[in-house]
Design an enzyme around this catalytic site. Structure first.
Site, PDB file in Angstrom:
ATOM      1  N   GLU A 180       0.786  -1.062  -0.089  1.00  0.00           N
ATOM      2  CA  GLU A 180       0.011   0.037  -0.069  1.00  0.00           C
ATOM      3  C   GLU A 180       0.984   1.385  -0.056  1.00  0.00           C
ATOM      4  O   GLU A 180       1.743   1.257   0.890  1.00  0.00           O
ATOM      5  CB  GLU A 180      -0.965  -0.034   1.118  1.00  0.00           C
ATOM      6  N   LYS A 221       8.288  -1.383  -2.745  1.00  0.00           N
ATOM      7  CA  LYS A 221       7.578  -0.677  -1.598  1.00  0.00           C
ATOM      8  C   LYS A 221       8.935  -0.010  -0.548  1.00  0.00           C
ATOM      9  O   LYS A 221       8.727   1.076  -0.487  1.00  0.00           O
ATOM     10  CB  LYS A 221       6.806  -1.772  -0.735  1.00  0.00           C
ATOM     11  N   CYS A 279       6.480   4.789   8.580  1.00  0.00           N
ATOM     12  CA  CYS A 279       7.312   3.923   7.359  1.00  0.00           C
ATOM     13  C   CYS A 279       8.587   4.108   7.141  1.00  0.00           C
ATOM     14  O   CYS A 279       9.478   3.373   6.736  1.00  0.00           O
ATOM     15  CB  CYS A 279       6.364   4.083   6.248  1.00  0.00           C
TER      16      CYS A 279
HETATM   17  C1  UDX Z   1       4.748   7.572   3.481  1.00  0.00           C
HETATM   18  C2  UDX Z   1       4.721   7.354   1.810  1.00  0.00           C
HETATM   19  O1  UDX Z   1       4.603   8.896   1.285  1.00  0.00           O
HETATM   20  C3  UDX Z   1       3.673   6.389   1.529  1.00  0.00           C
HETATM   21  O2  UDX Z   1       3.770   6.172   0.151  1.00  0.00           O
HETATM   22  C4  UDX Z   1       3.809   5.014   2.452  1.00  0.00           C
HETATM   23  O3  UDX Z   1       2.902   4.327   2.014  1.00  0.00           O
HETATM   24  C5  UDX Z   1       4.037   5.321   3.736  1.00  0.00           C
HETATM   25  O4  UDX Z   1       5.056   6.255   4.113  1.00  0.00           O
HETATM   26  P1  UDX Z   1       3.533   8.936   5.410  1.00  0.00           P
HETATM   27  O5  UDX Z   1       4.537   8.379   6.168  1.00  0.00           O
HETATM   28  O6  UDX Z   1       2.039   8.678   5.786  1.00  0.00           O
HETATM   29  O7  UDX Z   1       3.486   8.096   4.023  1.00  0.00           O
HETATM   30  O8  UDX Z   1       3.571  10.428   4.968  1.00  0.00           O
HETATM   31  P2  UDX Z   1       4.477  11.174   3.909  1.00  0.00           P
HETATM   32  O9  UDX Z   1       3.557  12.235   3.334  1.00  0.00           O
HETATM   33  O10 UDX Z   1       5.303  10.666   2.992  1.00  0.00           O
HETATM   34  O11 UDX Z   1       5.436  12.000   4.884  1.00  0.00           O
HETATM   35  C6  UDX Z   1       6.418  11.376   5.466  1.00  0.00           C
HETATM   36  C7  UDX Z   1       7.032  12.470   6.281  1.00  0.00           C
HETATM   37  O12 UDX Z   1       8.088  13.149   5.709  1.00  0.00           O
HETATM   38  C8  UDX Z   1       6.577  13.387   7.151  1.00  0.00           C
HETATM   39  O13 UDX Z   1       7.045  13.755   8.420  1.00  0.00           O
HETATM   40  C9  UDX Z   1       6.285  14.514   6.560  1.00  0.00           C
HETATM   41  O14 UDX Z   1       6.153  16.056   7.302  1.00  0.00           O
HETATM   42  C10 UDX Z   1       7.877  14.769   6.043  1.00  0.00           C
HETATM   43  N1  UDX Z   1       7.833  15.410   4.737  1.00  0.00           N
HETATM   44  C11 UDX Z   1       7.348  15.140   3.660  1.00  0.00           C
HETATM   45  C12 UDX Z   1       8.758  16.315   4.739  1.00  0.00           C
HETATM   46  O15 UDX Z   1       9.545  16.827   5.845  1.00  0.00           O
HETATM   47  N2  UDX Z   1       9.038  17.103   3.634  1.00  0.00           N
HETATM   48  C13 UDX Z   1       8.369  16.808   2.552  1.00  0.00           C
HETATM   49  O16 UDX Z   1       8.429  17.633   1.446  1.00  0.00           O
HETATM   50  C14 UDX Z   1       7.330  15.722   2.317  1.00  0.00           C
END
Ligand code: UDX
Ligand code: ADP
Length: 484
Positions: free
Chosen positions: A174, A229, A285
């Protein structure tokens, strides 16, 4: 179910967490003819999924309440009856937690697969006839081998003339991100199905094709799917560590990371997304998956590759400590007994999830330095913060009677604050760690007089309007901004 049939009528999903719950809700919503049951051993979680008040669902995701409302009771069910649901299912999704191991072989890096193994054993025991088993949890490469081996043992002739069992294992990782789970599930960039059995792959692809265009449903072998993944998450996390490393350089050179991100992001080969500098990535993740990748690389004799990915995590942790240190340094080298308002505890906006949130490490560092933190997050409960900090909340200090005994003794404390004005009263600094919309809209002219001067705003998410903060007479640090 007949082995050649590709039409699934009954699904059981084991694990009603952040992945299982929303994913199954969308499948049920889009495929009204399929009966979907999500099971979990955690009774209170299942009760929350069944709560008539949709505000009490255990996962907060924009739009999830409407999806659940449409399908629940019709063809979407939440239950603790694991065995019965497995027995009734044509297809079983394994969507349980796979945290990093905390002890034993691979401790701190490898995934703890005990819950996945337990599920495989449960499926082996309870399934009837032909069952397609789908790995939904993010798993190390070749986990399907373990699942297959357990299921194969159950395919042996049954005692008491029981009908024979047969299994096929698929990998269907996912890619949803929290906060946008429903959007990601309803219009995914791609759906990935790994496996060897064409009929089983068709059966799963048919489910998704109810709403996902066919060309977005990718078919690979099992191992490519599992590795894709981990690799996708590693690449995304690497971008964040890259931009955070550039942010630190911007701060000392007078460059602005937002300008740099825009300049590099307009190169179509790089692209504009995932280039926001911040306090470091959190979430369930990224760190877990990279550490898992590091472990695999070492296991397969690739230490240089392991070191390469390890550095993505090392830089992320460094960024969190760096922010705590610069707060202390700016506040005349000490935060002991000082009140700081910490805005945002979730690992990103629009979620109540705090797993691996950068706020945890930063708050711990500041508490260690003796700070008094008023923590405000629109969605995170005080109990969760207590668990994450491994420290009970203190009563909010009384303005009239001044600092508490603990504060005078130099002990760091925290308390939950439900509103912004209360949190900033008497504070020397505001520290923004999650990019909630509310924090973009703060009226700094109203906030500044409530704070003890000289007061600071540390904006680790680059969400404030610098002219509004500076215009209110506050000092400002913004991540990656070498100009202020
Ligand atoms: C992530 C992946 O995006 C997703 O595809 C996978 O299934 C699970 O892991 P998620 O952890 O829910 O999803 O959030 P995501 O939006 O990817 O952000 C992860 C972290 O990175 C957050 O702490 C966010 O604040 C940080 N982030 C994200 C940044 O610091 N800068 C960015 O530009 C993007
Ligand atoms: P994710 O973010 O991957 O969805 P969560 O920790 O949010 O992970 O959810 C995983 C869920 O799986 C938990 O609610 C846990 O109780 C459940 N779970 C773990 N093992 C089993 C099992 N053997 N049977 C049923 N549910 C399980």
């Amino acid at each position: 179910m007949n082995k050649s049939l590709t039409e699934i009528k009954t699904i059981c999903c084991i694990g009603a967490g952040y992945v299982g719950g929303p994913t199954m809700a969308v499948i049920a919503d889009r495929c009204p003819k399929i009966q979907v049951t999500v099971v979990d051993l955690n009774e209170s979680r299942i009760a929350a999924w069944n709560d008539q008040n949709l505000n009490n669902l255990p996962v907060y995701e924009p739009g999830l309440d409407q999806v659940v409302n449409r399908a629940r009771g019709r063809n979407l069910h939440f239950s603790t009856e694991v065995d019965e649901s497995i027995a009734a299912a044509d297809m079983v999704f394994i969507s349980v937690n796979t945290p990093t191991k905390t002890k034993g072989l691979g401790s701190g890096q490898a995934s703890d697969l005990r819950w996945v193994e337990a599920c495989a054993r449960q499926v082996a025991l309870c399934a009837q006839g032909h069952t397609i088993v789908v790995e939904k949890s993010t798993l190390p490469v070749r986990t399907a081998e373990t699942v297959k081996a357990i299921l194969q043992a159950a395919q042996q002739p049954q005692a008491d003339n029981q009908p024979p069992k047969s299994f096929v294992v698929l990998s269907n990782p996912e890619f949803l991100a929290e906060g946008t789970a429903i959007k990601d599930l309803e219009s995914p960039d791609r759906v990935l199905i790994g496996g060897e059995d064409a009929n089983a792959i068709d059966a799963l692809a048919n489910i998704y094709s109810a709403w996902v265009p066919k060309e977005k449903i990718l078919r690979t072998n099992l191992w490519s799917s599992e590795l894709s993944k981990l690799s996708a998450n590693a690449f995304l996390a690497q971008r964040i560590s890259s931009i955070n490393s550039v942010a630190a350089l911007c701060e000392v050179t007078g460059a602005d990371v937002n300008e740099v991100a825009k300049a590099i992001g307009t190169d179509s080969r790089i692209g504009p997304k995932f280039l926001n500098a911040g306090p470091g990535f959190g979430g369930s993740c990224f760190q877990k998956d990279i550490l898992n990748l590091v472990y695999l690389c070492r296991y397969f004799g690739l230490p240089e590759v392991a070191d390469y990915w390890q550095n993505v995590v090392t830089l992320n942790t460094w960024q969190q400590h760096r922010i705590a240190r610069l707060v202390v340094k700016s506040l005349f080298g000490t935060v002991t007994g000082k009140r700081l308002a910490l805005f945002g505890f979730a690992f990103k906006a629009d979620t109540n999830d705090t797993r691996e949130a950068p706020a945890i490490q930063i708050a711990k560092d500041l508490i260690e330095e003796g700070a008094q933190l008023a923590i405000h997050d629109p969605k995170v409960e005080a109990e969760q913060i207590t668990n994450d900090l491994q420290l009970d909340a203190s009563p909010p200090p009384d303005q009239a009677s001044g600092p508490s005994k603990a504060a005078l003794g130099g002990e760091g404390t925290w308390w939950p604050s439900t509103n912004i004005s209360d949190a900033v009263r008497g504070a020397d600094a505001v520290l923004i760690l999650t990019e909630w919309q509310q924090f973009r809209e703060i009226d700094w002219d109203k906030i500044a007089p409530l704070m003890r001067q000289p007061a600071w705003v540390f904006d680790a998410r680059s969400v404030v309007d610098p002219s509004a903060v500076l215009g209110a007479g506050l000092k400002l640090w913004r991540v990656g901004d070498g100009a202020t």
